[in-house]
Design a protein around this motif. Structure first.
Motif, PDB file in Angstrom:
ATOM      1  N   ARG A 161     -13.887  11.949  -5.588  1.00 22.60           N
ATOM      2  CA  ARG A 161     -12.931  10.927  -5.941  1.00 22.60           C
ATOM      3  C   ARG A 161     -12.127  10.699  -4.655  1.00 22.60           C
ATOM      4  O   ARG A 161     -11.744   9.789  -4.216  1.00 22.60           O
ATOM      5  N   LEU A 162     -11.673  12.190  -4.237  1.00 18.81           N
ATOM      6  CA  LEU A 162     -10.567  11.822  -3.034  1.00 18.81           C
ATOM      7  C   LEU A 162     -11.362  11.319  -1.777  1.00 18.81           C
ATOM      8  O   LEU A 162     -10.528  10.468  -1.181  1.00 18.81           O
ATOM      9  N   PHE A 163     -12.353  11.594  -1.641  1.00 18.65           N
ATOM     10  CA  PHE A 163     -13.046  11.183  -0.235  1.00 18.65           C
ATOM     11  C   PHE A 163     -13.532   9.958  -0.542  1.00 18.65           C
ATOM     12  O   PHE A 163     -13.413   9.116   0.550  1.00 18.65           O
ATOM     13  N   ILE A 164     -14.028   9.421  -1.632  1.00 17.64           N
ATOM     14  CA  ILE A 164     -14.223   7.972  -1.887  1.00 17.64           C
ATOM     15  C   ILE A 164     -13.122   7.023  -1.625  1.00 17.64           C
ATOM     16  O   ILE A 164     -13.165   6.110  -1.114  1.00 17.64           O
ATOM     17  N   LEU A 165     -12.060   7.488  -2.237  1.00 22.28           N
ATOM     18  CA  LEU A 165     -10.895   6.695  -1.972  1.00 22.28           C
ATOM     19  C   LEU A 165     -10.474   6.547  -0.759  1.00 22.28           C
ATOM     20  O   LEU A 165      -9.831   5.551  -0.193  1.00 22.28           O
ATOM     21  N   SER A 206       0.165  17.495  -1.852  1.00 24.62           N
ATOM     22  CA  SER A 206       1.490  16.935  -2.648  1.00 24.62           C
ATOM     23  C   SER A 206       1.194  17.401  -4.101  1.00 24.62           C
ATOM     24  O   SER A 206       2.143  17.283  -4.856  1.00 24.62           O
ATOM     25  N   VAL A 207       0.023  16.901  -4.548  1.00 22.03           N
ATOM     26  CA  VAL A 207      -0.433  16.977  -5.927  1.00 22.03           C
ATOM     27  C   VAL A 207      -1.179  18.106  -6.481  1.00 22.03           C
ATOM     28  O   VAL A 207      -0.674  18.862  -7.264  1.00 22.03           O
ATOM     29  N   VAL A 208      -2.229  18.556  -5.819  1.00 23.44           N
ATOM     30  CA  VAL A 208      -3.211  19.490  -6.239  1.00 23.44           C
ATOM     31  C   VAL A 208      -2.486  21.083  -5.870  1.00 23.44           C
ATOM     32  O   VAL A 208      -2.501  21.809  -6.904  1.00 23.44           O
ATOM     33  N   LEU A 209      -2.069  21.132  -4.678  1.00 21.80           N
ATOM     34  CA  LEU A 209      -1.416  22.467  -4.256  1.00 21.80           C
ATOM     35  C   LEU A 209      -0.209  22.754  -5.078  1.00 21.80           C
ATOM     36  O   LEU A 209       0.181  23.834  -5.636  1.00 21.80           O
ATOM     37  N   MET A 246      -9.755   3.062   1.351  1.00 26.50           N
ATOM     38  CA  MET A 246      -8.283   2.447   1.569  1.00 26.50           C
ATOM     39  C   MET A 246      -7.744   3.431   2.468  1.00 26.50           C
ATOM     40  O   MET A 246      -8.335   4.591   2.793  1.00 26.50           O
ATOM     41  N   PHE A 247      -6.551   3.051   3.187  1.00 22.26           N
ATOM     42  CA  PHE A 247      -5.835   4.037   4.139  1.00 22.26           C
ATOM     43  C   PHE A 247      -5.293   5.237   3.054  1.00 22.26           C
ATOM     44  O   PHE A 247      -4.359   4.769   2.027  1.00 22.26           O
ATOM     45  N   PHE A 248      -5.833   6.118   3.012  1.00 20.56           N
ATOM     46  CA  PHE A 248      -5.630   7.095   2.291  1.00 20.56           C
ATOM     47  C   PHE A 248      -5.739   8.749   2.720  1.00 20.56           C
ATOM     48  O   PHE A 248      -6.796   9.089   3.389  1.00 20.56           O
ATOM     49  N   SER A 249      -4.640   9.683   2.651  1.00 10.44           N
ATOM     50  CA  SER A 249      -4.749  10.974   3.239  1.00 10.44           C
ATOM     51  C   SER A 249      -5.098  11.950   2.248  1.00 10.44           C
ATOM     52  O   SER A 249      -4.407  12.283   1.313  1.00 10.44           O
ATOM     53  N   VAL A 250      -6.244  12.343   2.248  1.00 10.18           N
ATOM     54  CA  VAL A 250      -6.916  13.441   1.319  1.00 10.18           C
ATOM     55  C   VAL A 250      -5.921  14.649   1.487  1.00 10.18           C
ATOM     56  O   VAL A 250      -5.483  15.209   0.332  1.00 10.18           O
ATOM     57  N   SER A 251      -5.723  15.410   2.862  1.00  6.40           N
ATOM     58  CA  SER A 251      -4.782  16.402   2.776  1.00  6.40           C
ATOM     59  C   SER A 251      -3.236  16.078   2.333  1.00  6.40           C
ATOM     60  O   SER A 251      -2.728  17.184   1.782  1.00  6.40           O
ATOM     61  N   SER A 252      -2.846  14.931   2.247  1.00  6.29           N
ATOM     62  CA  SER A 252      -1.554  14.743   1.699  1.00  6.29           C
ATOM     63  C   SER A 252      -1.466  14.810   0.309  1.00  6.29           C
ATOM     64  O   SER A 252      -0.723  15.342  -0.347  1.00  6.29           O
ATOM     65  N   TYR A 253      -2.606  14.023  -0.210  1.00  6.68           N
ATOM     66  CA  TYR A 253      -2.695  14.126  -1.772  1.00  6.68           C
ATOM     67  C   TYR A 253      -2.952  15.537  -2.306  1.00  6.68           C
ATOM     68  O   TYR A 253      -2.279  15.961  -3.149  1.00  6.68           O
ATOM     69  N   SER A 309       0.753  -1.143   0.132  1.00  4.66           N
ATOM     70  CA  SER A 309       0.037   0.010  -0.014  1.00  4.66           C
ATOM     71  C   SER A 309       0.863   1.393   0.145  1.00  4.66           C
ATOM     72  O   SER A 309       0.642   2.241  -0.543  1.00  4.66           O
ATOM     73  N   GLU A 310       1.964   1.348   0.973  1.00  6.44           N
ATOM     74  CA  GLU A 310       2.754   2.640   0.928  1.00  6.44           C
ATOM     75  C   GLU A 310       3.178   2.847  -0.226  1.00  6.44           C
ATOM     76  O   GLU A 310       3.392   4.077  -0.837  1.00  6.44           O
ATOM     77  N   LYS A 311       3.973   1.753  -1.079  1.00  2.00           N
ATOM     78  CA  LYS A 311       4.531   1.878  -2.485  1.00  2.00           C
ATOM     79  C   LYS A 311       3.413   2.564  -3.424  1.00  2.00           C
ATOM     80  O   LYS A 311       3.669   3.547  -4.192  1.00  2.00           O
ATOM     81  N   MET A 312       2.159   1.991  -3.246  1.00  2.00           N
ATOM     82  CA  MET A 312       1.277   2.263  -4.264  1.00  2.00           C
ATOM     83  C   MET A 312       0.745   3.703  -4.129  1.00  2.00           C
ATOM     84  O   MET A 312       0.859   4.427  -5.070  1.00  2.00           O
ATOM     85  N   LEU A 313       0.805   4.210  -2.972  1.00  2.00           N
ATOM     86  CA  LEU A 313       0.273   5.878  -2.489  1.00  2.00           C
ATOM     87  C   LEU A 313       1.454   6.795  -2.996  1.00  2.00           C
ATOM     88  O   LEU A 313       1.103   7.644  -3.441  1.00  2.00           O
ATOM     89  N   LEU A 314       2.740   6.242  -2.812  1.00  2.00           N
ATOM     90  CA  LEU A 314       3.821   7.008  -3.212  1.00  2.00           C
ATOM     91  C   LEU A 314       3.784   7.264  -4.626  1.00  2.00           C
ATOM     92  O   LEU A 314       4.263   8.199  -5.315  1.00  2.00           O
ATOM     93  N   LEU A 315       3.581   6.064  -5.459  1.00  2.00           N
ATOM     94  CA  LEU A 315       3.512   6.107  -6.863  1.00  2.00           C
ATOM     95  C   LEU A 315       2.328   7.005  -7.240  1.00  2.00           C
ATOM     96  O   LEU A 315       2.483   7.643  -8.392  1.00  2.00           O
ATOM     97  N   MET A 316       1.203   6.816  -6.491  1.00  2.00           N
ATOM     98  CA  MET A 316       0.078   7.699  -7.062  1.00  2.00           C
ATOM     99  C   MET A 316       0.498   9.350  -6.943  1.00  2.00           C
ATOM    100  O   MET A 316       0.038   9.973  -7.879  1.00  2.00           O
ATOM    101  N   ILE A 317       1.121   9.686  -5.743  1.00  2.00           N
ATOM    102  CA  ILE A 317       1.646  11.124  -5.701  1.00  2.00           C
ATOM    103  C   ILE A 317       2.491  11.349  -6.834  1.00  2.00           C
ATOM    104  O   ILE A 317       2.451  12.500  -7.416  1.00  2.00           O
ATOM    105  N   ARG A 318       3.649  10.555  -7.126  1.00  2.00           N
ATOM    106  CA  ARG A 318       4.396  10.863  -8.010  1.00  2.00           C
ATOM    107  C   ARG A 318       3.866  10.930  -9.514  1.00  2.00           C
ATOM    108  O   ARG A 318       4.020  12.051 -10.193  1.00  2.00           O
ATOM    109  N   SER A 319       3.121   9.970  -9.831  1.00  2.00           N
ATOM    110  CA  SER A 319       2.413   9.829 -11.281  1.00  2.00           C
ATOM    111  C   SER A 319       1.461  11.145 -11.301  1.00  2.00           C
ATOM    112  O   SER A 319       1.152  11.703 -12.407  1.00  2.00           O
ATOM    113  N   GLY A 320       0.663  11.702 -10.244  1.00  2.00           N
ATOM    114  CA  GLY A 320      -0.229  12.595 -10.586  1.00  2.00           C
ATOM    115  C   GLY A 320       0.450  13.984 -10.585  1.00  2.00           C
ATOM    116  O   GLY A 320       0.151  14.537 -11.450  1.00  2.00           O
TER     117      GLY A 320
END
Length: 507
Positions: free
Chosen positions: A419-423, A437-440, A427-434, A299-310
């Protein structure tokens, strides 16, 4: 950097260089087609083809399901199950094809005959285009299991080569119809069908030779088959909302304004589709890794990849969107011999919406990886469906044609937040972190990198010189900003190494 990330960068670089050629040729092809067909026939071709796309709901939802299950099986190294999934998906697409043919030849024919605004003298040619589009569509959906297998194996260079062939064949067709003594619109539809058949045949031959899992066999598993359809069923609602948003609005514009406005929107959508290819090809390289990481419970690797790819997806989009947005009139004037009314504002608004949507790619893939898509499709699909009634009310009350695009941008923002809040719920997912890290990060990059190009746009008179300067300056500024603020040192080194390797191989 991990091997998976290096592979993603390698695939992205390979796709990017080849996709630049695809983008250039496809945009020029649109110029030739518009010039040879004329604005009215061009608009008819796009709105009639849109009706056929209305029947692609089930196939597009099945494509999402196929991509997910094939990548999941491959991530776990279960090649026996991988072959079974491929064969079951092919059976599902055959069933879907028969069902869609029935719909297209009944409801679709009635709709084209009675609801679309088409000049009477062009109705026979429109029906030839309609039937050709149906055949092309059947070829395409029966090829989806093969393209899904290629994505699962991350062999992305195949897409680049096939894309080059596809756009070159369409360019040749665009030139051929100019010298035709028969109806140009009807001939264009028939030749595009032949091109689609050749591309589909290549994909099947390639997968049959390359992957033994693509060898067809007699296999049936009721539980797995309905599991595939269950996943696809919830995606069906999301596919329907996307179709209503795009093709439904196209039909509304036809009913209120006629085929000329359809031509303007079609050009804007082609600009947008060509631009999105850069980001979509990158994310095609990332998508299997996100699903495989989830399948392996990383999961951690997946979330990190999501942020990088975003962040990288937004950067790739911005590289092309910024000069296109600032220099839309000049680019359209150079590209087309005749620019339909409203094309400039349509193009700019659709580019803005695409920037917003690009940040949603990792979220949608992660949600599909979990397999829990029911709430996601119901909520996001319901939000997107609002495009159609809101657009109808706006147009009925006298809003200009481009008003539907402004509504679409506002609704896309709402869908992104949902989409952010549904994710987070699945699963374990930080809306504020995404968001941070991505939107802002993306918004800061947009503001900072646009200052100098906007100043150039205000000070320098419009023309080819300003266009070249805008492309050059915006590209340098965006790449420098992302390189130093969006990548780690390890990622920068890997990216530079991949670019150098690509350049050396081309010498």
């Amino acid at each position: 950097m991990q091997a998976s990330n290096k592979k993603i960068i390698k695939n992205t670089i390979a796709l990017y260089f080849r996709q630049f050629l695809v983008l250039t040729v496809s945009l020029y092809t649109y110029r030739v087609v518009l010039a040879n067909l004329g604005v009215t026939d061009f608009g008819i071709y796009n709105v009639v083809g849109g009706v056929v796309a209305m029947f692609s709901l089930l196939s597009s939802s099945m494509a999402t399901a196929t991509n997910r299950f094939l990548s999941f099986d491959l991530g776990r190294g279960n090649f026996v199950q991988l072959r079974k999934t491929f064969n079951l998906s092919f059976v599902a697409y055959l069933c879907t094809s028969f069902f869609l043919i029935i719909l297209a030849e009944t409801i679709g024919v009635w709709f084209v005959s009675n609801k679309l605004v088409i000049p009477e003298v062009r109705m026979s040619a429109a029906f030839v285009v309609y039937q050709s589009a149906i055949v092309s569509f059947i070829f395409t959906i029966c090829t989806i299991p093969c393209t899904a297998m290629i994505i699962a194996h991350e062999n992305m260079s195949v897409y680049a080569y096939v894309s080059i062939f596809d756009v070159m064949s369409k360019l040749i067709i665009a030139f051929l119809i100019k010298y035709s003594s028969v109806d140009k619109l009807a001939l264009y539809g028939l030749l595009i069908t032949i091109s689609t058949f050749v591309v589909s045949s290549y994909y099947w031959c390639y997968c049959y030779v390359k992957y033994k899992e693509c060898h067809l066999l007699l296999f049936w598993n009721k539980k797995k088959f309905f599991q595939l359809f269950s996943f696809a069923g919830w995606n069906l609602f999301g596919a329907a909302s996307g179709l209503i948003k795009n093709q439904g609005i196209n039909i509304l514009l036809n009913m209120f304004f006629g085929p000329v406005v359809n031509a303007a929107r079609a050009i804007a959508m082609q600009v947008n589709n060509s631009v999105c290819l850069f980001a979509q090809n990158f994310f095609t390289a990332v998508q299997p890794q996100i699903i495989k990481n989830y399948a392996n419970k990383e999961s951690e690797k997946m979330l990190l990849l999501m942020i990088r790819s975003g962040k990288m997806t937004f950067c790739l989009m911005l590289l092309v969107v910024m000069p296109l947005f600032l220099e839309t009139p000049t680019i359209l004037a150079l590209w087309l011999k005749e620019v339909p009314e409203d094309t400039v504002i349509f193009s700019r608004l659709v580019l803005v919406e695409s920037l917003i949507e690009s940040m949603s790619y990792p979220i949608g893939t992660a949600l599909n990886a979990t397999g829990r898509v029911k709430v996601y499709q119901i909520v996001v699909g319901s939000i997107q469906i609002m495009n159609f009634p809101f657009a109808f009310v706006a147009l009925y009350c006298g809003a200009p044609a481009y008003g539907v695009m402004i509504l679409s941008i506002v609704i896309s923002m709402g869908a992104f937040v949902a989409r952010l809040f549904i994710l987070k719920r699945n699963m374990f997912f930080s809306v504020s972190s995404y968001f941070r890290s991505v939107v802002l990060f993306s918004l800061i990059m947009l503001v900072i990198t646009s200052v100098i190009p906007c100043m150039e746009n205000c000070v320098i008179p419009h023309g080819v010189g300003r266009l070249i300067l805008t492309i050059f300056s915006s590209s340098i500024i965006i790449l420098l900003f992302f390189g130093f603020k969006g990548l780690t040192k390890q990622e920068r080194d890997a990216l530079l190494s991949a670019i150098k390797g690509k350049i050396l191989r081309t010498k």
